[in-house]
Design an enzyme around this catalytic site. Structure first.
Site, PDB file in Angstrom:
ATOM      1  N   TYR A 114       1.678   1.292   0.365  1.00 50.37           N
ATOM      2  CA  TYR A 114       3.321   1.255   1.160  1.00 50.37           C
ATOM      3  C   TYR A 114       3.211   1.585   2.736  1.00 50.37           C
ATOM      4  CZ  TYR A 114       3.814   0.948  -3.964  1.00 50.37           C
ATOM      5  OH  TYR A 114       3.752   0.268  -5.107  1.00 50.37           O
TER       6      TYR A 114
ATOM      7  N   ASN B 164      14.506  -3.741  -4.106  1.00 51.59           N
ATOM      8  CA  ASN B 164      14.765  -5.678  -3.226  1.00 51.59           C
ATOM      9  C   ASN B 164      15.486  -6.412  -3.973  1.00 51.59           C
ATOM     10  OD1 ASN B 164      13.570  -5.848  -5.412  1.00 51.59           O
ATOM     11  ND2 ASN B 164      11.791  -6.649  -5.320  1.00 51.59           N
TER      12      ASN B 164
ATOM     13  N   CYS C 273       5.891  -8.107  -3.862  1.00 56.81           N
ATOM     14  CA  CYS C 273       5.981  -5.978  -4.152  1.00 56.81           C
ATOM     15  C   CYS C 273       4.767  -5.796  -4.749  1.00 56.81           C
ATOM     16  CB  CYS C 273       7.298  -5.492  -4.407  1.00 56.81           C
ATOM     17  SG  CYS C 273       8.129  -6.655  -5.698  1.00 56.81           S
ATOM     18  N   HIS C 274       4.119  -6.937  -6.084  1.00 57.95           N
ATOM     19  CA  HIS C 274       3.028  -6.459  -7.207  1.00 57.95           C
ATOM     20  C   HIS C 274       2.011  -6.582  -5.872  1.00 57.95           C
ATOM     21  CE1 HIS C 274       2.948 -10.901  -6.790  1.00 57.95           C
ATOM     22  NE2 HIS C 274       1.987 -10.794  -7.035  1.00 57.95           N
TER      23      HIS C 274
ATOM     24  N   GLU D 289      -5.275 -13.461  -9.095  1.00 54.46           N
ATOM     25  CA  GLU D 289      -5.483 -14.048  -7.989  1.00 54.46           C
ATOM     26  C   GLU D 289      -6.554 -13.214  -7.421  1.00 54.46           C
ATOM     27  OE1 GLU D 289      -2.057 -11.602  -5.514  1.00 54.46           O
ATOM     28  OE2 GLU D 289       0.049 -13.455  -6.553  1.00 54.46           O
TER      29      GLU D 289
END
Length: 106
Positions: free
Chosen positions: A22, A45, A53-54, A82
DNA sequence: GGCCTGACTTTAG
DNA sequence: GCTAAAGCCAGGC
């Protein structure tokens, strides 16, 4: 370009398999101390599907917040899917921390 | 425009 | 290693 738009644009640039903090997003957006605001922006958002955002975690790699499906668990699952490496319950920033470009054309 | 809240971060105990 | 407190910023009411 508003601070909010900046944060979203930067967040969308985070590559797959990497994560950012952040505070890092805040700094890139021009407000080094607006980490808290960044969190608020992620929470509200308006473009959730377009904003990964993850891929945004706390300074130490802890997974906090996430209002999406699955909550923290779902967030962790997506990151693992991912290719983001984990150290226990935190992200292994040493291997999966995103190194941002110098500028975004601000 | 002012007050409250929060997906943060850092320092001190 | 954990908990508490303070500083900072944008959003929502």
């Amino acid at each position: 370009m508003t601070f909010r738009a900046q944060v979203y644009e930067i967040t969308k640039k985070i590559p797959r398999g990497k994560v950012a903090t952040y505070g890092q997003l805040a700094k890139l957006a021009g407000k080094p101390k607006a980490a808290r605001a960044v969190g608020s922006l992620m929470r509200t958002n308006p473009n959730a599907p377009r904003t990964p955002c993850h891929r945004v975690v706390a300074r130490d790699g802890s997974l906090t917040g996430y209002s999406g499906k699955g909550g923290i668990t779902g967030k962790k699952s997506m990151l693992l899917n991912e290719g983001v490496l984990f150290k226990k319950n935190k992200v292994n920033l040493k291997l999966s921390h995103w190194l941002p470009k110098k500028s975004f054309g601000i």
